[in-house]
Design a protein around this motif. Structure first.
Motif, PDB file in Angstrom:
ATOM      1  N   CYS A  34      47.230  34.645  32.750  1.00 46.04           N
ATOM      2  CA  CYS A  34      46.926  34.949  34.143  1.00 46.04           C
ATOM      3  C   CYS A  34      46.981  33.675  34.972  1.00 46.04           C
ATOM      4  O   CYS A  34      46.481  32.636  34.558  1.00 46.04           O
ATOM      5  CB  CYS A  34      45.549  35.602  34.275  1.00 46.04           C
ATOM      6  N   ASN A  38      45.580  33.423  37.891  1.00 41.71           N
ATOM      7  CA  ASN A  38      44.388  33.345  38.736  1.00 41.71           C
ATOM      8  C   ASN A  38      43.189  32.741  38.017  1.00 41.71           C
ATOM      9  O   ASN A  38      43.200  32.546  36.807  1.00 41.71           O
ATOM     10  CB  ASN A  38      44.020  34.734  39.247  1.00 41.71           C
ATOM     11  N   CYS A  60      39.664  33.878  38.695  1.00 44.90           N
ATOM     12  CA  CYS A  60      38.442  34.613  39.032  1.00 44.90           C
ATOM     13  C   CYS A  60      37.300  34.017  38.192  1.00 44.90           C
ATOM     14  O   CYS A  60      37.450  33.853  36.979  1.00 44.90           O
ATOM     15  CB  CYS A  60      38.626  36.092  38.704  1.00 44.90           C
ATOM     16  N   TYR A  87      34.640  35.140  37.061  1.00 48.56           N
ATOM     17  CA  TYR A  87      33.954  36.006  36.093  1.00 48.56           C
ATOM     18  C   TYR A  87      34.764  36.306  34.845  1.00 48.56           C
ATOM     19  O   TYR A  87      34.214  36.780  33.847  1.00 48.56           O
ATOM     20  CB  TYR A  87      33.570  37.342  36.773  1.00 48.56           C
ATOM     21  N   CYS A  88      36.056  36.052  34.871  1.00 55.41           N
ATOM     22  CA  CYS A  88      36.939  36.642  33.854  1.00 55.41           C
ATOM     23  C   CYS A  88      37.365  35.653  32.769  1.00 55.41           C
ATOM     24  O   CYS A  88      37.812  34.545  33.052  1.00 55.41           O
ATOM     25  CB  CYS A  88      38.168  37.217  34.549  1.00 55.41           C
ATOM     26  N   LEU A 112      39.944  35.681  31.072  1.00 55.27           N
ATOM     27  CA  LEU A 112      41.390  35.411  31.042  1.00 55.27           C
ATOM     28  C   LEU A 112      41.797  34.404  32.110  1.00 55.27           C
ATOM     29  O   LEU A 112      42.967  34.042  32.226  1.00 55.27           O
ATOM     30  CB  LEU A 112      42.185  36.706  31.252  1.00 55.27           C
ATOM     31  N   ARG A 113      40.841  33.899  32.872  1.00 58.67           N
ATOM     32  CA  ARG A 113      41.155  32.979  33.965  1.00 58.67           C
ATOM     33  C   ARG A 113      41.985  31.805  33.451  1.00 58.67           C
ATOM     34  O   ARG A 113      41.813  31.319  32.338  1.00 58.67           O
ATOM     35  CB  ARG A 113      39.883  32.508  34.666  1.00 58.67           C
ATOM     36  N   GLY A 145      46.778  40.364  32.939  1.00 54.98           N
ATOM     37  CA  GLY A 145      46.581  39.286  33.891  1.00 54.98           C
ATOM     38  C   GLY A 145      47.790  39.179  34.805  1.00 54.98           C
ATOM     39  O   GLY A 145      48.821  39.817  34.568  1.00 54.98           O
ATOM     40  N   GLU A 146      47.675  38.398  35.854  1.00 50.65           N
ATOM     41  CA  GLU A 146      48.828  38.208  36.736  1.00 50.65           C
ATOM     42  C   GLU A 146      49.772  37.207  36.051  1.00 50.65           C
ATOM     43  O   GLU A 146      49.528  36.013  36.045  1.00 50.65           O
ATOM     44  CB  GLU A 146      48.372  37.739  38.121  1.00 50.65           C
TER      45      GLU A 146
HETATM   46 FE1  SF4 Z   1      41.251  37.723  37.709  1.00 53.37          FE
HETATM   47 FE2  SF4 Z   1      42.536  39.841  36.599  1.00 53.37          FE
HETATM   48 FE3  SF4 Z   1      43.333  37.333  36.094  1.00 53.37          FE
HETATM   49 FE4  SF4 Z   1      41.046  38.176  35.090  1.00 53.37          FE
HETATM   50  S1  SF4 Z   1      43.046  38.979  34.601  1.00 53.37           S
HETATM   51  S2  SF4 Z   1      41.441  36.168  36.080  1.00 53.37           S
HETATM   52  S3  SF4 Z   1      40.318  39.547  36.725  1.00 53.37           S
HETATM   53  S4  SF4 Z   1      43.356  38.357  38.096  1.00 53.37           S
END
Ligand code: SF4
Ligand code: SAM
Length: 348
Positions: free
Chosen positions: A63, A65, A67, A69-70, A72-73, A109-110
């Motif tokens: 991913c 991103n 975030c 909380y996640c 996978l950040r 993830g993105e």
């Molecule tokens: Fe954010 Fe989704 Fe990437 Fe997790 S998988 S960091 S929630 S965008």
């Protein structure tokens, strides 16, 4: 009786004051049963005691991103990054179809690995091979042009949680590289393009207050999505939010019921996260008005590594999937698996 009166009034008018909302959220365990029962009856009226099943295929733990909380950040160096090729996804789609599942959810993830042309091929092949299978995408924010192309190629639904309808709260959950406006605009765009669209939020995310949840509810009433994904926030040990408390089971159940009353036809999953904080979390979700389950039918390498939060169910299973045993679990609460595709059944 005050609980019933509030529910009845909200059901009829589709409006609820903050005071009444707070009253419902503050109900004690025993009184909350009345709220759950009101919502459950609406679900049973619309769907019978049947639960729509979606086969969840996690396609990537990459991913871009961050975030907060996640698990996978992007900044999480301890996350193991794996992804599925087109052929692997097709194999898993076939596996789900063989289990009798009529909706496939591709979530990840993105990950730019799935550039538009590649995604198009994947969708085209799934649609060609399995004529009556619905495809749900949950791949985060993309160009609006991409959304349009994906819709035209046959994607049916898109899940993109708004996470919170408060801009200032959104900005405490995400770094400045992510934009609240783009999140909300993307959701409106998806809906306008004709996707059955899902928004949603975590319950008990850091800094969330009752007002935020009330605003989320009003956003749902205004947007009129076809699906709403609701689960507890659960901390993940390699994220900045590692030391925050997880969301409370009862809060999730109450919100599920309130959202069910907001739209009796809504596709409302009892989420994996809900099942991860309580052995009977998903069953309790159904008894509070949920009508969808999304068992993980994905590849083991993803299941082991798709760790959004700690103690996620399904990460330990080997050579089996979350689908097995589901029928039995449902039977125990006198529900069964629906054999239908389970589209949202009203124009909106
Ligand atoms: Fe954010 Fe989704 Fe990437 Fe997790 S998988 S960091 S929630 S965008
Ligand atoms: N990347 C896409 C996105 O963000 O929309 C799809 C996958 S993302 C992992 C799906 C959802 O997982 C997010 O919308 C978020 O609400 C939820 N999630 C992420 N971290 C979580 C956590 N620690 N606890 C509970 N839910 C979490």
């Amino acid at each position: 009786n005050k609980i019933k009166d509030i529910c009845e009034k909200f059901y009829k008018s589709k409006k609820i004051s903050f005071e009444d909302f707070k009253f419902l959220m503050d109900l004690n365990e025993k009184d909350a049963e009345e709220l759950y029962s009101f919502a459950r009856k609406l679900a049973v009226k619309n769907f019978g005691k049947e639960i729509y099943i979606r086969g969840l295929i996690e396609i990537s733990t990459y991913c871009k991103n961050n975030c907060y909380y996640c698990g996978l950040r992007n900044a999480n160096k301890n996350a193991k990054r794996v992804r599925l090729s087109k052929d692997e996804i097709l194999e898993l789609a076939e596996h789900s179809v063989n289990l009798g599942i009529k909706t496939i959810v591709m979530q990840g993830g993105e990950d730019d690995f799935y550039y538009l042309e590649y995604l198009k091929e994947i969708l085209r092949e799934i649609k060609e091979k399995f004529k009556d299978v619905a495809i749900t995408l949950s791949l985060g924010e993309r160009d609006f042009k991409d959304f349009e192309v994906l819709k035209n190629i046959g994607a049916d639904r898109y899940l993109l949680r708004h996470e919170t309808f408060s801009k200032s709260h959104y900005e405490r959950l995400h770094p400045s590289s992510m934009s609240f406006e783009n999140r909300i605009n993307s959701i409106y765009k998806l809906k306008e393009l004709g996707f059955q669209t899902g928004c949603g939020m975590m319950i008990g995310s850091p800094f969330q207050n009752m007002r935020n949840l009330y605003d989320d509810l009003n956003f749902i009433l205004k947007l009129k999505p076809q699906m709403v994904g609701i689960g507890p926030f659960i901390p993940q040990h390699d994220t900045p939010f590692r030391d925050f408390e997880r969301g409370k089971l009862e809060d999730v159940l109450k919100i599920l019921s309130i959202v069910r009353i907001a739209d009796e036809k809504l596709l409302l999953p009892a989420t994996t996260a809900l099942g991860s904080i309580d052995d009977f979390g998903r069953e309790k979700g159904i008894l509070a008005g949920a009508n969808v389950l999304m068992p993980n039918v994905g590849a083991e390498k993803l299941r082991k590594n798709y760790k959004l939060y700690d103690n996620k169910i399904g990460t330990q299973v080997e050579n089996s999937d979350d689908f097995k045993g589901l029928e039995e679990k449902l039977n125990k609460i006198f529900y069964k698996i629906s054999s239908e595709r389970g589209d949202y059944n009203k124009e909106r």
